[in-house]
Design a protein around this motif. Structure first.
Motif, PDB file in Angstrom:
ATOM      1  N   THR A   1       7.748  46.238   5.906  1.00  0.00           N
ATOM      2  CA  THR A   1       9.385  45.402   6.519  1.00  0.00           C
ATOM      3  C   THR A   1       9.319  44.380   5.792  1.00  0.00           C
TER       4      THR A   1
ATOM      5  N   HIS B   1       8.799  43.881   2.118  1.00  0.00           N
ATOM      6  CA  HIS B   1      10.171  44.072   0.923  1.00  0.00           C
ATOM      7  C   HIS B   1      11.268  42.993   1.474  1.00  0.00           C
ATOM      8  N   LYS B   2      11.119  42.682   2.739  1.00  0.00           N
ATOM      9  CA  LYS B   2      12.003  41.213   2.306  1.00  0.00           C
ATOM     10  C   LYS B   2      11.388  39.741   1.420  1.00  0.00           C
TER      11      LYS B   2
END
Length: 384
Positions: A279, A282-283
């Motif tokens: 996650t 992805h940021k």
């Protein structure tokens, strides 16, 4: 289309980046520099002059180096990457552009040599409290008197005015407050009788000032350009400012993204680097995409900033500012989220990048203002 830099431009890029990195490679160096009188070290300004960066955008016939928009983009990106506090934007981009575009031979000959060697500085005093982003909203007046003009009024948020030797002041010689015609530009010594400069620190640790003009007399040859026809020049200064801010923002975002990725690699949680969490990866990728979108628009700004068609140029620069603002907000806010609490502490250099990006988002028009301009222009693609 070839977007690669030439050998000379690559050398300029390396020179500017090396200077900025050597002087402001750490937060400690930056803090010390900001504590100097005027918010920057005089030696740093002298070094920029020695490197030829102060004379970069001016014609060779005026003693400059004849650099264009791409060269200015290279320098502004390098200064942004290290948050150099020297007033390059206020002095060379704003004041210098006004003088370069509107000054006659005698005015350029009188001021540019000092500007290029660093002994003279300009500040662009145009914005007023009631105007917000409307460039034609000018309440300051210039009354014609024997031998010249008498100026009365006030200017707000004039960048680095407290270290300027000369002010480029907009004032109304005719018409009503919001008329497009009737605005003129004047060269006003900052030490002239009746000029009151009230400096203060900005939220990004920069410098600005409010200026009050009370019966300030200037001779007739202090007028820059034609009487009452300064708005197109002011618009070009603003468009040039957007292009320069776009390049600076790219440098800031690039550094902030690199700092964030490094932090993700170093920060440990549950016995592993948090950079291994999908996650957060992805940021970080979202940040990179935003940086590259901003970079493409900064290149577009360099292509369009000298376009002769004023409507086409302004619409293009508004599109640039919209994307720069969006990218700056995404990169800044995501960096804070991924860092956690440290991302907002002023003891961490990333927080300073975040603040500067937040300021850039509001300078020379916020996102909503530039979106409205694009709509009024009918979009970027119009029938010919």
């Amino acid at each position: 289309m070839d977007f690669d830099l030439s050998d000379e431009q690559m050398l300029l890029k390396e020179t500017a980046e090396r200077w900025a990195s050597d002087r402001y490679g750490s937060l400690e160096q930056l803090i010390v520099a900001r504590k100097a009188p005027g918010g920057f070290p005089e030696r740093g300004w002298a070094e920029l002059a020695e490197l030829g960066l102060l004379g970069l955008p001016f014609a060779e016939s005026d003693g400059g180096f004849g650099g264009g928009p791409v060269e200015m983009q290279v320098v502004m990106e390098a200064l942004g990457r290290s948050m150099a506090p020297e007033p390059y934007f206020a002095n060379i981009v704003l004041g210098g552009t006004a003088l370069r575009l509107a000054g006659d031979d005698a005015q350029r000959a009188a001021i540019l040599p000092g500007l290029i060697v660093g002994s003279a500085r300009l500040a662009f005093a145009h914005g007023e409290v009631q105007a917000r982003y409307d460039l034609n909203d000018v309440a300051t007046t210039a009354e014609a008197v024997d031998g010249g003009f008498r100026l009365n009024g006030s200017k707000a948020m004039v960048l680095n005015a407290d270290v300027a030797t000369m002010l480029v002041v907009s004032a109304r010689t005719a018409g009503k407050r919001r008329d497009e015609k009737g605005i003129s530009l004047f060269l006003v010594p900052s030490s002239a009788a009746g000029v009151a400069i009230e400096p203060y620190a900005t939220q990004d640790e920069g410098r600005a000032a409010d200026i009050v003009l009370t019966d300030v007399f200037v001779p007739q040859d202090a007028m820059l350009g034609r009487d009452g026809e300064a708005l197109p020049i002011i618009q070009r200064v603003a468009d040039g400012a957007v292009a320069a801010l776009a390049a600076e923002a790219v440098g800031l975002m690039e550094t902030l993204h690199a700092l964030t990725v490094e932090y993700l690699k170093a920060r440990q949680q549950f016995g592993v680097s948090i950079g291994s969490f999908q996650t957060l990866q992805h940021k970080a990728v979202d940040m990179l995409v935003a940086v590259e979108q901003a970079r493409s628009m900064a290149l577009y700004a360099a292509m369009m900033v000298d376009a002769e068609d004023a409507e086409e140029r302004s619409a293009a620069l508004s599109a640039v500012k919209v994307q720069i603002n969006r990218s700056a907000r995404l990169v800044g806010q995501t960096a804070v989220q991924l860092h956690g609490g440290i991302g907002m502490t002023m003891e961490y250099i990333g927080a300073h990048h975040f603040r500067r990006l937040a300021m850039i988002e509001l300078m020379f028009g916020d996102t909503a203002f530039h979106q409205r301009r694009i709509v009024r222009a009918g979009g970027l693609l119009t029938e010919r």
